[in-house]
Design a protein around this motif. Structure first.
Motif, short mmCIF file in Angstrom:
data_model
loop_
_atom_site.label_atom_id
_atom_site.label_comp_id
_atom_site.label_asym_id
_atom_site.label_seq_id
_atom_site.Cartn_x
_atom_site.Cartn_y
_atom_site.Cartn_z
N ALA A 1 -9.29 6.33 4.67
CA ALA A 1 -9.80 6.71 6.16
C ALA A 1 -8.67 6.18 7.06
N LEU A 2 -8.89 4.69 6.80
CA LEU A 2 -8.15 4.01 7.84
C LEU A 2 -6.63 3.70 7.77
N ALA A 3 -6.25 3.83 6.49
CA ALA A 3 -4.68 3.42 6.44
C ALA A 3 -4.02 4.23 5.30
N GLN A 4 -4.24 5.65 5.36
CA GLN A 4 -3.89 6.40 4.21
C GLN A 4 -2.53 6.75 4.28
N LYS A 5 -1.77 6.78 5.64
CA LYS A 5 -0.33 6.92 6.05
C LYS A 5 0.41 5.78 5.46
N GLU A 6 -0.15 4.64 5.61
CA GLU A 6 0.56 3.46 5.21
C GLU A 6 0.41 3.23 3.73
N LEU A 7 -0.58 3.39 3.17
CA LEU A 7 -0.65 3.33 1.81
C LEU A 7 0.04 4.39 0.82
N VAL A 8 -0.02 5.57 1.43
CA VAL A 8 0.95 6.46 0.76
C VAL A 8 2.43 6.16 0.89
N SER A 9 2.88 5.85 2.14
CA SER A 9 4.07 5.18 2.31
C SER A 9 4.71 4.22 1.38
N ILE A 10 3.80 3.03 0.88
CA ILE A 10 4.23 2.06 0.22
C ILE A 10 4.11 2.74 -1.45
N ALA A 11 3.11 3.58 -1.64
CA ALA A 11 3.37 4.30 -2.87
C ALA A 11 4.42 5.14 -3.00
N ASN A 12 4.84 5.86 -2.20
CA ASN A 12 6.22 6.50 -2.24
C ASN A 12 7.56 5.53 -2.53
N ARG A 13 7.46 4.49 -1.73
CA ARG A 13 8.52 3.83 -1.79
C ARG A 13 8.68 2.96 -2.95
N HIS A 14 7.63 2.73 -3.74
CA HIS A 14 7.67 1.83 -5.10
C HIS A 14 7.55 3.03 -6.08
N GLY A 15 7.49 4.30 -6.09
CA GLY A 15 7.53 5.17 -7.05
C GLY A 15 6.16 5.29 -7.94
N VAL A 16 5.06 4.80 -7.19
CA VAL A 16 3.87 4.94 -7.96
C VAL A 16 2.94 6.04 -7.13
N LEU A 17 1.76 6.45 -7.73
CA LEU A 17 0.62 7.41 -7.18
C LEU A 17 -0.46 6.44 -6.51
N LEU A 18 -0.88 7.00 -5.56
CA LEU A 18 -2.17 6.68 -4.91
C LEU A 18 -3.19 7.96 -4.94
#
Length: 359
Positions: free
Chosen positions: A138-155
């Motif tokens: 809820a608080l950091a979805q956008k940030e975490l998805v961005s990190i996941a995309n950058r490293h080629g992994v899934l959240l």
């Protein structure tokens, strides 16, 4: 394809996942997945690590014994330590013997910690992450998805809204091709249970105490009956649907305590019922209005299918009209199923990537 799991937090949800992994091994193999637990850490129980795979028999015996100590006695290749603080856990989630981090710790919903740090570090270390914690999403979805995309992994976080009932997956799979313009849902089983008991003649205090005895409510039930739990879920749904970037201040919130027992019982005699409803609607100009508030629903309303601790959500779509999904919104095994379904999606991606690389 082997997937090595680190279970962060070993309460009811991850214990439920452990049991599902044992009973669903054949099903997982159908998707090309060989899941292996290589680490378990819990603030109360300590940490156990075995890069070759923790002995499942010993772990099951420890669960049956009540987990009064660390989950496992040392066996060949297994390291057992009492160390499960934040620094140790952050080091663990970055370890080379971990492919998927399953985050199910007790977390402060105001800050998302410590789950937010666990998820962020794991993603930055190239690990797939599954979490059932509402706070970090809820608080950091956008940030975490961005990190996941950058490293080629899934959240993945299916279990954050309606436990094992697949509502986020409706958005990403079965409702593709529809434009969803809004949703409204009964997303908290505790408040739903309390309202039902009051309608049946009990006082608020008695209904809340019964919910606590049954395990539906915490010792402090404020997050449930005052609506903040639903507020987080509305944020998660709206952000997943529309990339809205909603924060708490964007979702007005009112719980059920302002209702009177007379109001609740009157609605029932008229064929309707009061429910705590979380909703959001997106206007054509992109404006989003979101709220959590008690509403008196008339007889025949689709959300009235959610009784007791059952949850329900209705999506407004341009093609199908109103689509309502009803199912369990809480429960140890039910939430563990959400993790299992997320794990299957991760496994399918890993298998597909490996197949493509080998072609």
């Amino acid at each position: 394809m082997e997937l090595r799991l680190a279970l962060i937090g070993f309460g009811g949800v991850n214990q439920g996942l452990f049991e599902l992994l044992l009973t669903k091994q054949d099903d997982l193999r159908k998707y090309g997945i060989d899941a292996k637990i290589t680490a378990v850490t819990d603030l109360r129980l300590g940490t156990v690590i075995n890069p070759a795979g923790i002995d499942t028999g010993a772990l099951r015996a420890s669960i049956q014994a009540g987990l009064s100590s660390v989950p496992l006695e040392a066996d060949p290749g297994t390291t057992v330590t009492p160390d499960a603080d934040l620094d140790a856990t952050l080091k663990l989630v970055a370890s080379d013997f971990v492919d998927v981090v399953v985050e199910a710790t007790f977390t402060d919903p105001q800050t998302g910690e410590p789950a937010l740090s666990h998820c962020r570090t794991a993603l930055e270390s190239g690990k797939h992450v599954i979490t059932t914690n509402k706070g970090p999403i809820a608080l950091a979805q956008k940030e975490l998805v961005s990190i996941a995309n950058r490293h080629g992994v899934l959240l993945k976080y299916e279990g954050t809204v309606m436990s094992g009932t697949p509502v986020l997956r409706q958005i990403s799979t079965t409702l593709r091709g529809c434009e969803v313009t809004g949703f409204s849902g009964i997303l908290n089983g505790t408040s739903n249970f309390v309202l039902g008991e009051v309608a049946a003649g009990k006082t608020f205090d008695t209904a809340i105490k019964e919910a606590q005895v049954l395990g539906y409510a915490e010792a402090n039930p404020a997050a449930d009956i005052e609506g903040s739990d639903v507020q987080l879920k509305v944020m998660i749904m709206a952000n997943a649907l529309w990339g809205a970037g909603l924060c708490r201040d964007d979702v007005s919130c009112q719980g059920i305590t302002r209702l009177t027992e007379h109001e609740i019982r009157r609605a029932m005699t008229e064929g309707g019922a009061w429910r705590l409803v979380g909703s959001a609607r997106r206007s054509p100009d992109g404006t989003i209005v979101a709220s959590v508030e008690p509403k008196e629903l008339p007889a025949g309303h689709p959300l009235l299918a959610a009784t007791g601790v059952t949850n329900a959500i209705s999506f407004d779509t341009d093609v199908l009209g109103l689509v309502t999904v009803t199912g369990p919104g809480a429960g140890r095994v039910e939430t563990a199923f959400a993790i299992l379904s997320d794990l299957i999606e991760i496994g399918e991606k890993v298998v597909a990537d490996a197949t493509e690389a080998a072609a």
